[in-house]
Structure formats: C-alpha cells, structure tokens
Design an enzyme around this catalytic site. Sequence first.
Site, short mmCIF file in Angstrom:
data_model
loop_
_atom_site.label_atom_id
_atom_site.label_comp_id
_atom_site.label_asym_id
_atom_site.label_seq_id
_atom_site.Cartn_x
_atom_site.Cartn_y
_atom_site.Cartn_z
N SER A 37 0.80 -1.23 0.00
CA SER A 37 0.00 0.00 0.00
C SER A 37 0.83 1.27 0.00
CB SER A 37 -0.94 0.01 1.22
OG SER A 37 -0.19 -0.11 2.42
N HIS A 265 0.29 6.68 5.56
CA HIS A 265 0.53 6.34 4.16
C HIS A 265 0.70 7.62 3.34
CE1 HIS A 265 -0.79 2.36 5.34
NE2 HIS A 265 -0.44 1.92 4.14
#
Length: 285
Positions: A37, A265
């Site tokens: 991810s 992220h």
Amino acid sequence: MIRSVITAIVMVAATAVALVSPARAAAGEVYVALGDSAASGPLVPNQVLPDLGCWRSDRNYAHLTARAIGASVFRDVTCSGADTRDMYAPQGTDLGSVPPQLDALSADTTLVTVQIGANDVGLTGFIEDCLNLLPPPVGDACNDDYVVNGQDSWRVKTDALRPKLTTLAADIRARAPRARIFMVGYGTYAPPNGCYPRVPIIPSDANYVRATLQYFNRMLAEQAAAAGIGFIDLQTPSVGHDPCAAANTRWIEPYVPASPAAPFHPNERGMRGFADVVIPAVSGA
C-alpha cells in the site's frame, strides 16, 4: 502496509495535478509496478479498477512515472496488504482475490519497481501500537516492549526478511530477464523526537520508530546491492515531509489524515514527491 479492512472509499473530485517533467526513456518501455500500500496509494483519489480491493490510485508514483517516461505498456499490480508471499500466490483483499503479482511480469518487461516487505514484519501495526494518547507516567512507552532476551524483535524480523528479498529479486530477473529492476525504500515516518501531542507518539518512541525504519531501509538497500538491482531511497527526500509536517507540506499522513489517504501512508502530494525521485532513477537522468 495496511491489512485491516477499509470501510469506505473516499472519492474526491479530481483536481489539477502538476505534471512531472518528462524523462527520457527507451522507446516501448514495458513497466511493471509491484508492491504494497505504500506504493498503491489507498484512498488517494482516484481509486481505480480493476482490483478495487487493492486500494490502488491512478496518481500513485508508479502511474505518474509511467506517464512521465511514456511507457507503451504499464501494469500496476501494487496492492494494499501485500507481503512477499503475495508475489507468488493469490492475495485475498476486502473485495476478492487478486492474482500473484509476479504474474504481471513477462519476457518483454523492461522496467520493474518493487516496494515490499513492510507487511512481512508488521511495520504499520508497530507504528500504531506506539500511539499514546496520554504521556508517561499515565501512558506507557512502547519501545521497551520489543526487546526480548536482549534482542530487538523488529531487527530480528527485518534480518529474517533478507533471504526472501534475495530470492524475490532473482525470481523477478528470471521472469523478466531484460528488465531494469529497482527496489524502492519507504519514506520518513517520524522526525527526531516526534511532535507529541500532534502525532501522539512520545519522543522516545518516535526515535525508536525512526531508528527502526532507518534500519529497515538500510536492509532493503543492502539486499538490493547484494542482488545486483537498483535501490531508490525515499527516506532521505521525504525528510521534513513526515506526518509531523504541516498539512500543506507533508507527504505521509498521520493517524488522523487531513488529506485523502490511509493513516501513515503517502497522500497525493507525497506520491508526486516520490515520483520526482523515481522518475530520474529509472530513466537514468
């Protein structure tokens, strides 16, 4: 780097994106992007088909790189939650199974980027475990929880990953013998001493998270060198763009994101910043 179920896709109206400067690349570049991810871009608009369960953005650094180098064929099989096992076997996602990532390689592949390993050692869970809404003495530090019999368990896990990455590099080379292969490192997730309470990780734990990620990135660089493939450092260029940075500066979101992205992220700005590093690296500029 995430494996937990994401309950909703955040779809945001497309905004103007600054174009990355064109980079010189061989005509007919066949580019395959592999990874987890940190590469796929969960919740960064726009999330794309196929494989919606992989939470893959059309503005992740691989897509931006493919456009910049004018790739004639581009296969992005990055997928949230992926680890090295998912290079070889189907991966289950929130919305169904996806094929092994190495299946995207072919004899005519000329460029491969691979960003993998964080899920093998559970780095995102580790960072989240160090969140502390109350400082000591009410809250407990996390850094001493991972020392077992005098050994740092995160470094033990990191070192155990080395042979898997060596094997993975060899298997990529076997399937794509013409390809230039680049292992991609991970960004900076904490500045020295952190920024408690804005990001609720106390200074000693922030320094432990920082040192752990630095060790992990060094391991990736060392394994890339040992395997004879390239390494792209994202840690150094992302200094000052970590989750403690201002919302209009950071490339990686904190636990409560201010921009469409999964916690800890890269956001869209981060993907553009990472693409600005990847593009010259893969094109030899």
